[in-house]
Design an enzyme around this catalytic site. Structure first.
Site, PDB file in Angstrom:
ATOM      1  N   GLN A  28     -48.611 -22.330  22.568  1.00 20.58           N
ATOM      2  CA  GLN A  28     -47.696 -21.763  21.567  1.00 20.58           C
ATOM      3  C   GLN A  28     -46.371 -22.518  21.564  1.00 20.58           C
ATOM      4  O   GLN A  28     -45.819 -22.849  20.499  1.00 20.58           O
ATOM      5  CB  GLN A  28     -47.469 -20.285  21.883  1.00 20.58           C
ATOM      6  CG  GLN A  28     -46.332 -19.633  21.125  1.00 20.58           C
ATOM      7  CD  GLN A  28     -46.289 -18.142  21.359  1.00 20.58           C
ATOM      8  OE1 GLN A  28     -47.085 -17.408  20.798  1.00 20.58           O
ATOM      9  NE2 GLN A  28     -45.367 -17.673  22.192  1.00 20.58           N
ATOM     10  N   LEU A  76     -42.319  -4.901  26.954  1.00 19.23           N
ATOM     11  CA  LEU A  76     -41.584  -5.899  27.742  1.00 19.23           C
ATOM     12  C   LEU A  76     -41.822  -5.755  29.244  1.00 19.23           C
ATOM     13  O   LEU A  76     -42.004  -4.657  29.757  1.00 19.23           O
ATOM     14  CB  LEU A  76     -40.087  -5.772  27.445  1.00 19.23           C
ATOM     15  CG  LEU A  76     -39.703  -5.961  25.979  1.00 19.23           C
ATOM     16  CD1 LEU A  76     -38.181  -5.853  25.813  1.00 19.23           C
ATOM     17  CD2 LEU A  76     -40.209  -7.283  25.422  1.00 19.23           C
ATOM     18  N   HIS A 132     -40.601 -11.398  29.951  1.00 26.54           N
ATOM     19  CA  HIS A 132     -39.715 -11.363  28.782  1.00 26.54           C
ATOM     20  C   HIS A 132     -38.245 -11.343  29.227  1.00 26.54           C
ATOM     21  O   HIS A 132     -37.398 -12.024  28.646  1.00 26.54           O
ATOM     22  CB  HIS A 132     -39.978 -10.109  27.949  1.00 26.54           C
ATOM     23  CG  HIS A 132     -41.365  -9.983  27.391  1.00 26.54           C
ATOM     24  ND1 HIS A 132     -42.260  -9.055  27.855  1.00 26.54           N
ATOM     25  CD2 HIS A 132     -42.002 -10.662  26.406  1.00 26.54           C
ATOM     26  CE1 HIS A 132     -43.386  -9.154  27.171  1.00 26.54           C
ATOM     27  NE2 HIS A 132     -43.264 -10.124  26.292  1.00 26.54           N
ATOM     28  N   MET A 141     -43.280  -9.652  21.222  1.00 29.64           N
ATOM     29  CA  MET A 141     -44.062  -8.601  20.577  1.00 29.64           C
ATOM     30  C   MET A 141     -43.852  -7.270  21.297  1.00 29.64           C
ATOM     31  O   MET A 141     -44.624  -6.320  21.082  1.00 29.64           O
ATOM     32  CB  MET A 141     -45.545  -8.971  20.560  1.00 29.64           C
ATOM     33  CG  MET A 141     -45.811 -10.256  19.765  1.00 29.64           C
ATOM     34  SD  MET A 141     -47.467 -10.363  19.087  1.00 29.64           S
ATOM     35  CE  MET A 141     -48.445 -10.288  20.576  1.00 29.64           C
ATOM     36  N   GLU A 151     -43.335 -20.568  29.132  1.00 27.91           N
ATOM     37  CA  GLU A 151     -44.403 -21.550  29.374  1.00 27.91           C
ATOM     38  C   GLU A 151     -45.743 -20.859  29.574  1.00 27.91           C
ATOM     39  O   GLU A 151     -46.794 -21.495  29.522  1.00 27.91           O
ATOM     40  CB  GLU A 151     -44.071 -22.397  30.607  1.00 27.91           C
ATOM     41  CG  GLU A 151     -42.940 -23.379  30.365  1.00 27.91           C
ATOM     42  CD  GLU A 151     -42.671 -24.262  31.566  1.00 27.91           C
ATOM     43  OE1 GLU A 151     -43.199 -23.972  32.668  1.00 27.91           O
ATOM     44  OE2 GLU A 151     -41.921 -25.239  31.419  1.00 27.91           O
TER      45      GLU A 151
HETATM   46  P1  AMP Z   1     -45.202 -11.897  23.758  1.00 29.50           P
HETATM   47  O1  AMP Z   1     -44.449 -10.615  23.683  1.00 29.50           O
HETATM   48  O2  AMP Z   1     -46.437 -11.832  24.568  1.00 29.50           O
HETATM   49  O3  AMP Z   1     -45.402 -12.531  22.397  1.00 29.50           O
HETATM   50  O4  AMP Z   1     -44.256 -12.901  24.539  1.00 29.50           O
HETATM   51  C1  AMP Z   1     -42.946 -13.140  24.111  1.00 29.50           C
HETATM   52  C2  AMP Z   1     -42.383 -14.295  24.880  1.00 29.50           C
HETATM   53  O5  AMP Z   1     -42.391 -13.997  26.270  1.00 29.50           O
HETATM   54  C3  AMP Z   1     -43.201 -15.578  24.704  1.00 29.50           C
HETATM   55  O6  AMP Z   1     -42.319 -16.684  24.603  1.00 29.50           O
HETATM   56  C4  AMP Z   1     -44.011 -15.618  25.957  1.00 29.50           C
HETATM   57  O7  AMP Z   1     -44.412 -16.919  26.341  1.00 29.50           O
HETATM   58  C5  AMP Z   1     -43.017 -15.048  26.961  1.00 29.50           C
HETATM   59  N1  AMP Z   1     -43.713 -14.556  28.156  1.00 29.50           N
HETATM   60  C6  AMP Z   1     -44.776 -13.722  28.199  1.00 29.50           C
HETATM   61  N2  AMP Z   1     -45.185 -13.546  29.476  1.00 29.50           N
HETATM   62  C7  AMP Z   1     -44.370 -14.300  30.260  1.00 29.50           C
HETATM   63  C8  AMP Z   1     -44.289 -14.563  31.657  1.00 29.50           C
HETATM   64  N3  AMP Z   1     -45.128 -13.998  32.529  1.00 29.50           N
HETATM   65  N4  AMP Z   1     -43.314 -15.390  32.097  1.00 29.50           N
HETATM   66  C9  AMP Z   1     -42.459 -15.973  31.223  1.00 29.50           C
HETATM   67  N5  AMP Z   1     -42.482 -15.761  29.891  1.00 29.50           N
HETATM   68  C10 AMP Z   1     -43.427 -14.948  29.404  1.00 29.50           C
END
Ligand code: AMP
Length: 288
Positions: free
Chosen positions: A153, A33, A37, A30, A148
């Site tokens: 999700q 970043l 991400h 989303m 994770e």
């Molecule tokens: P989001 O933009 O929040 O929807 O996240 C996009 C992707 O990044 C999803 O697969 C999240 O699980 C992953 N993500 C978000 N925060 C972290 C983090 N701290 N470590 C690893 N992956 C993450």
């Protein structure tokens, strides 16, 4: 890096990308970043020949009164970060391109969506499953990478891929990537920027309490009392009453009242100030 904002642009860019052959890895986000991400992007680059990332703040996964309007949007900055990481194609559709007039379909994954964040945020995982099903069909990647950090999700998406016999990607090609954390243990999140300096300092109590709780659980302390004590510790640190502090089976997410021989997960959601934080960690024997 190319950026596509319409389905036509995406199809043309994907055809060009696939012309020379090679595998396509996909990282849906989303935006806003951070290193979490980027760790997904780096893993995708290691595993695949081409990386496609998406940025879409999906309105259907936000409930009423949640932070859809306030959610940080910074497309130019995000695009520069993705380009620097070697992403070949950025898919950044408009809301109208994703949900044109007459859009009527919803993907709902029962069971694994029901508890935890699904209970606290009704409809959230229907929104997630529907948009990820669309993104998968639009991009048709060989592999897809999810954090994770959003453990439930990841389970919902794997269940959807298995149940619907998805072909691109197949369920075994949905890769979970470990959570990236700040030095004090707080999991990186786009929502951490909502925290005031005081809240940010207090938020470190969340991973600290989780680690202590895991030590207690692994040394045989009773589950219910240990989880309750963790909730009290969070409240003492400045959190509201947590939405949940749960020990669950690592695969099914069914709540556990005792730690057995199967891999388990400690999952937590709690608000500090107005900001809802979630986190999870492995408990017990490592997954085989
Ligand atoms: P989001 O933009 O929040 O929807 O996240 C996009 C992707 O990044 C999803 O697969 C999240 O699980 C992953 N993500 C978000 N925060 C972290 C983090 N701290 N470590 C690893 N992956 C993450």
């Amino acid at each position: 890096m190319q950026t596509a904002s319409t389905l036509d642009m995406l199809r043309t860019a994907l055809a060009a990308l696939r012309e020379g052959g090679g595998t396509v890895g996909f990282v849906p986000t989303m935006g806003a970043l951070h290193e979490g991400h980027l760790s997904l992007v780096r893993r995708a680059r290691e595993d695949c020949d081409h990386v496609v990332a998406s940025i879409f703040v999906n309105p259907t996964q936000f409930g009423e009164g949640e932070d859809l309007d306030a959610y940080p949007r910074q497309l130019a900055e995000d695009a520069a970060m993705l380009e620097a990481e070697g992403v070949a194609l950025l898919w950044a559709p408009t809301v109208e391109a994703m949900y044109p007039a007459g859009f009527a379909t919803s993907v709902s994954v029962a069971g694994v969506s029901a508890g935890l964040c699904g209970a606290a945020r009704p409809g959230h995982f229907d929104g997630v499953a529907t948009v990820v099903a669309k993104l998968f069909n639009q991009v048709r990647p060989d592999r897809a990478f999810f954090g994770e950090k959003d453990y439930q999700q990841l389970a919902v998406i794997r269940t959807m891929a298995r149940d619907l016999d998805l072909a691109c990607p197949q369920v075994d090609s949905i890769i979970g990537v470990p959570t990236v954390r700040e030095a004090d243990g707080l999991a990186l999140s786009s929502r951490n920027r909502y925290l005031s300096a005081d809240e940010r300092a207090a938020a470190a109590a969340l991973p600290a309490a989780m680690r202590e709780t895991i030590v207690a659980l692994e040394s045989g302390e009773p589950v219910a009392a240990t989880l309750a004590a963790m909730g009290e510790r969070l409240i003492a640190a400045g959190f509201d009453q947590p939405d949940y502090v749960t020990l669950a089976d690592a695969d099914t997410l069914a709540p556990l009242d005792a730690l057995g021989s199967a891999p388990a997960r400690l999952l937590v959601a709690a608000r500090i100030g107005g900001t809802r934080l979630i986190d999870n960690m492995a408990v017990g024997p490592a997954r085989a």
